[in-house]
Design a protein around this motif. Structure first.
Motif, PDB file in Angstrom:
ATOM      1  N   CYS A 281     -10.460 -38.217  20.597  1.00 54.99           N
ATOM      2  CA  CYS A 281     -10.450 -37.265  19.267  1.00 54.99           C
ATOM      3  C   CYS A 281     -10.001 -35.589  20.167  1.00 54.99           C
ATOM      4  O   CYS A 281     -10.556 -34.953  21.278  1.00 54.99           O
ATOM      5  CB  CYS A 281     -11.209 -36.785  18.145  1.00 54.99           C
TER       6      CYS A 281
ATOM      7  N   TYR B 116     -10.605 -31.317  18.597  1.00 54.13           N
ATOM      8  CA  TYR B 116     -10.397 -30.488  18.031  1.00 54.13           C
ATOM      9  C   TYR B 116      -9.670 -29.610  17.949  1.00 54.13           C
ATOM     10  O   TYR B 116     -10.015 -28.680  19.570  1.00 54.13           O
ATOM     11  CB  TYR B 116     -12.442 -30.132  17.212  1.00 54.13           C
TER      12      TYR B 116
ATOM     13  N   MET C 262     -14.059 -35.378  10.208  1.00 51.58           N
ATOM     14  CA  MET C 262     -13.283 -36.128  10.867  1.00 51.58           C
ATOM     15  C   MET C 262     -14.166 -37.088  12.147  1.00 51.58           C
ATOM     16  O   MET C 262     -14.652 -36.646  12.540  1.00 51.58           O
ATOM     17  CB  MET C 262     -12.284 -35.548  11.312  1.00 51.58           C
TER      18      MET C 262
ATOM     19  N   GLY D  40     -10.762 -37.665   6.698  1.00 50.92           N
ATOM     20  CA  GLY D  40     -11.122 -36.522   6.864  1.00 50.92           C
ATOM     21  C   GLY D  40     -10.963 -35.684   5.896  1.00 50.92           C
ATOM     22  O   GLY D  40     -10.418 -35.715   4.744  1.00 50.92           O
TER      23      GLY D  40
ATOM     24  N   LEU E 213     -13.534 -28.632   8.451  1.00 49.38           N
ATOM     25  CA  LEU E 213     -12.884 -29.887   8.403  1.00 49.38           C
ATOM     26  C   LEU E 213     -13.811 -31.116   9.179  1.00 49.38           C
ATOM     27  O   LEU E 213     -14.410 -30.883   9.934  1.00 49.38           O
ATOM     28  CB  LEU E 213     -11.455 -29.269  10.184  1.00 49.38           C
TER      29      LEU E 213
END
Ligand SMILES: O=C(O)C(=O)C[C@H](O)C(=O)CO
Ligand SMILES: [Zn+2]
Length: 276
Positions: free
Chosen positions: A101, A103, A177, A256, A175
């Motif tokens: 991931c 961000y 997620m 998400g 957010l």
């Protein structure tokens, strides 16, 4: 960038299959060689994909945002659902293995996506919401995620949930997620189901075995409908809708959320026996 409108809580009840899918399923993402973005009316979520092949794909601002660059007023979460690749943010490169991931915080100006091998491309899944503050761009491997072991074999819902962007993990404005992996022989996600009035949610199903599908349930708990989902199809879930699914085999999905708060457990669970 596409514009996408979902229906009202009253209207979906009279929809035929095609109308329901048009409103709640994005089944056109992950085209090889393209960056695709869809601007939804669910808390202004932008859902997208980038599958770079021969050349890197830059992230455009798109006309709808009336912004100088995509993250001028937004934050972006990315999970790689394909082979190895790299995301470059303002000159810093982040290698991205499968299921990792990134961000990308508000204020990041130049973002681009590349694959290590064009014949086996990275498949970046993108989810973005408006942001009111700058949080640092942060990369996470699977071992950095907060792992929850949920469900049981007896209930056919044994699954591992990996939280990346959340209150106690990578910080963000709104957010939240991560992804969930169904264990072998288990098929039910998010069962018992829930709604969360303060957030809407987006599911992207992946790693569905050849010849299989996931039946994704949506709607008010007492007025549910089913959406059949294939590999890398996205289901949009307004805050009034449950979101759960049963696969014909095991599978995984990225979830998400964005909205009023980031409290993962701020959910209203619904008894299984009262679903209609
Ligand atoms: O399998 C699950 O349960 C989930 O993955 C639930 C999602 O994370 C969710 O719906 C969070 O609101
Ligand atoms: Zn949820």
């Amino acid at each position: 960038m596409n514009n996408h409108r979902t229906s009202s809580v009253e209207t979906y009840q009279n929809f035929c299959t095609e109308d329901l899918r048009d409103s709640y399923v994005l089944d056109y993402l992950f085209t090889a060689g393209e960056l695709q973005l869809t601007y939804t009316d669910l808390d202004r979520a932008i859902v997208g994909s980038a599958v770079p092949t021969d050349s890197a794909l830059p992230l455009p601002a798109g006309d709808q945002l009336r912004a100088d660059f995509f993250c001028q007023r937004r934050e972006l979460g990315v999970i790689n659902l394909g082979a190895a690749g790299t995301i470059t943010v303002d000159g810093t490169s982040y290698p991205m293995a499968n299921r990792e991931c990134l961000y990308i915080g508000r204020g990041s100006q130049e973002v681009s996506f590349a694959s290590d091998d064009a014949s086996s491309p990275a498949q970046f899944y993108l989810l973005s919401y408006p942001a009111h503050a700058d949080y640092p761009t942060t990369h996470a491997k699977i071992e950095d995620a907060n792992k929850l072991e949920l469900g049981s074999q007896a209930d056919a819902n044994e699954r591992h949930l990996y939280q990346y962007i959340h209150e106690n993990g990578i910080r963000s404005c709104q957010l939240v997620m991560g992804f969930t992996v169904l264990q072998n022989g288990s098929v039910w996600n998010t069962m018992p189901p829930h709604t969360h009035d303060r957030r809407s949610e987006v599911y992207c199903y992946f790693d569905i075995a050849e010849g299989h599908q996931v039946a994704h349930f949506m709607g008010e708990p007492q007025e549910t409908r089913v959406l059949w989902m294939q590999e890398k199809h996205v289901a949009l879930s307004p805050s009034w809708s449950i979101h759960c699914g049963a696969g014909t085999n095991s599978y995984a999905f990225v979830w998400g959320m964005g909205g009023e708060n980031q409290r993962f457990d701020d959910m209203d669970g619904f008894p299984i026996t009262e679903l209609r």
